[in-house]
Design a protein around this motif. Structure first.
Motif, PDB file in Angstrom:
ATOM      1  N   ILE A  51      53.117  38.695  18.936  1.00 57.16           N
ATOM      2  CA  ILE A  51      53.176  40.162  18.980  1.00 57.16           C
ATOM      3  C   ILE A  51      51.782  40.738  19.174  1.00 57.16           C
ATOM      4  O   ILE A  51      51.560  41.633  19.993  1.00 57.16           O
ATOM      5  N   MET A  52      50.818  40.193  18.440  1.00 60.91           N
ATOM      6  CA  MET A  52      49.456  40.697  18.535  1.00 60.91           C
ATOM      7  C   MET A  52      48.819  40.392  19.893  1.00 60.91           C
ATOM      8  O   MET A  52      47.906  41.098  20.335  1.00 60.91           O
ATOM      9  N   GLU A  53      49.304  39.359  20.563  1.00 60.03           N
ATOM     10  CA  GLU A  53      48.776  38.994  21.880  1.00 60.03           C
ATOM     11  C   GLU A  53      49.484  39.704  23.024  1.00 60.03           C
ATOM     12  O   GLU A  53      49.084  39.570  24.178  1.00 60.03           O
ATOM     13  N   LEU A  57      52.311  45.787  24.661  1.00 58.66           N
ATOM     14  CA  LEU A  57      52.237  46.626  23.471  1.00 58.66           C
ATOM     15  C   LEU A  57      50.857  47.235  23.270  1.00 58.66           C
ATOM     16  O   LEU A  57      50.709  48.200  22.514  1.00 58.66           O
ATOM     17  N   MET A  58      49.852  46.689  23.948  1.00 58.27           N
ATOM     18  CA  MET A  58      48.511  47.279  23.852  1.00 58.27           C
ATOM     19  C   MET A  58      48.488  48.707  24.396  1.00 58.27           C
ATOM     20  O   MET A  58      47.618  49.508  24.039  1.00 58.27           O
ATOM     21  N   ALA A  59      49.443  49.032  25.269  1.00 58.76           N
ATOM     22  CA  ALA A  59      49.480  50.376  25.850  1.00 58.76           C
ATOM     23  C   ALA A  59      49.852  51.432  24.808  1.00 58.76           C
ATOM     24  O   ALA A  59      49.510  52.616  24.982  1.00 58.76           O
ATOM     25  N   ALA A 290      61.063  44.019  11.771  1.00 60.53           N
ATOM     26  CA  ALA A 290      62.211  43.793  12.647  1.00 60.53           C
ATOM     27  C   ALA A 290      62.231  42.370  13.188  1.00 60.53           C
ATOM     28  O   ALA A 290      63.308  41.797  13.419  1.00 60.53           O
ATOM     29  N   THR A 291      61.053  41.776  13.394  1.00 58.98           N
ATOM     30  CA  THR A 291      60.987  40.393  13.867  1.00 58.98           C
ATOM     31  C   THR A 291      61.582  39.442  12.837  1.00 58.98           C
ATOM     32  O   THR A 291      62.372  38.542  13.170  1.00 58.98           O
TER      33      THR A 291
END
Length: 427
Positions: A51-53, A57-59, A290-291
């Motif tokens: 998720i962090m990579e 989602l960086m947007a 949620a994950t």
């Protein structure tokens, strides 16, 4: 049935008022340890690391930062004041201006709370002063403020793209026509109502008799955010930049606009950064919870039960679409769009793919439906945002009644998307 019970218990906990992220994570831990033990969560760190990579989602923090900077730069105030002077001399002119400005704010900031609050602080007192019907005034502001949920760059479209495995750029392209159609329907409704009953939205006296000056002032305030919209969305739609790259362009463009408006400073940047961290942390905390939830739900066989039930429905895909839209709409009365996107959509997406649905079209249907969650009582966020800045004489029940026609318009557009997708950009 453990997975189904887990889902129902989570809904009950959310209705009671437990924090979303802790509800999903806590229930998942309890049920996971009960059915399997600690070994079930052995791969959880790898999921969190992925998720962090995730570059898509960086947007999210970039677009949030862009919106907050523009909100603090006074963009909404300038647009509302110039458009209000331009259209105010006509019946319903301030309401029409509010919808148009809401569309511009949606395409440049996308922050629903900031849009509703700004228009509530500026437009609502003017409407009430000149005798606007309170229901029409409040409903228009709430509806215009939530346009950021469907008009790109929309945070919910980024989330749906990641959850459903659909390119975010494709979702942005697909959302343009439905988003503009929704703006057009809002405008048509307000114009029809105000022409039929001018006393509900009387014209306001203009402070300038020179129409040329009014148009010039409006254009001068529209052109800067319009250029930013062209840079951000144009770079995505033409394929020059990815949504993540365009979000960085948007953040830089917002800082340039803030400098242009004379609002750029270390304090403003610091405050914008803190607010961005708060909102982004909320989104990612829900995503992490949620994950864990989806992992336990899948391991317990809950997804198989739902897939089997949906797959055996009469009418196949049409019944599935109808039930999905009804379920999302009803859940929107009680829980936020982020929770629905991270919990409900991952259950529905594999079934939609199995039924051969166009996933971009299905994602736009969901996004349009989720937009109504901001306006549906009793927990629609737009209702709370507006009530927080509205004068005491504006009752909560008045705001509830005011948004009903606009919710109906949204549902009508969802129906059109289902029945006539080709006319709204889908083959």
């Amino acid at each position: 049935m453990i997975g189904i019970y887990l889902f129902l218990f989570a809904l009950v906990a959310l209705f009671i008022g437990y924090p979303v992220a802790l509800t999903f994570a806590g229930l998942s831990l309890l049920v996971g340890f009960w059915i399997e033990g600690a070994s079930l969560f052995a791969f959880m760190p790898y999921r969190l690391y992925s998720i962090m990579e995730n570059t898509i989602l960086m947007a999210i923090p970039m677009f949030i930062f862009m919106g907050i900077v523009l909100q603090k730069s006074g963009l909404a105030e300038r647009l509302l004041e110039s458009m209000g002077r331009l259209f105010g001399g006509h019946p319903g002119g301030v309401a029409i201006s509010t919808i148009i400005v809401g569309a511009f704010l949606a395409a440049s900031t996308g922050v629903v709370g900031a849009s509703v609050v700004a228009m509530g602080v500026i437009s609502l007192p003017v409407m009430l002063k000149y005798g606007y019907d309170q229901r029409l005034a409040t409903g228009t502001i709430c509806a215009a403020g939530t346009l950021g949920q469907i008009i790109p760059p929309s945070i919910i479209l980024i989330i749906l793209g990641d959850v459903m495995g659909v390119p975010v750029g494709d979702l942005f392209k697909a959302a343009v026509i439905p988003g503009l159609a929704l703006v057009g329907m809002y405008l048509a409704y307000v114009i029809f109502i105000t022409q039929k009953n001018p006393e509900r939205a009387p014209p306001i006296p203009s402070d300038s008799a020179n129409t040329y000056e009014l148009i010039r002032d409006a254009l001068l305030n529209i052109i800067p955010p319009l250029l930013l919209i062209v840079v951000v969305l144009g770079s995505i739609l033409t394929g020059i930049a990815t949504p993540t790259e365009s979000s960085a362009l948007g953040a830089i463009g917002a800082l340039i606009l803030a400098k242009f408006y004379g609002q750029l400073g270390f304090k403003m940047i610091g405050d914008s950064g803190k607010e961005t961290v708060k909102v982004t942390s909320m989104v990612f905390a829900v995503l992490i919870g949620a994950t864990a939830f989806s992992m336990v739900f899948t391991y317990s066989g809950g997804d198989g039960i739902v897939e089997e039930f949906m797959g055996n429905l009469p009418g196949e895909k049409w019944t599935f679409i109808a039930l999905s839209m009804i379920a999302i709409f009803i859940l929107g009365f009680f829980i936020d769009f982020v929770e629905i996107a991270f919990i409900v959509v991952p259950i529905l997406a594999p079934i939609a793919e199995l039924l051969g649905l166009n996933m971009v079209w299905f994602a736009i249907l969901i996004a349009m439906n989720l937009q109504s969650s901001f306006m549906t009582p009793p927990f629609g966020f737009s209702l709370f945002y507006l009530k927080g800045v509205a004068p005491p004489e504006v009752k909560t029940t008045t705001i509830y009644k005011g948004v009903i026609p606009f919710i109906c318009i949204q549902l009508f557009l969802v129906t059109l998307l289902v029945v006539f997708p080709e006319y709204l950009g889908f083959s």
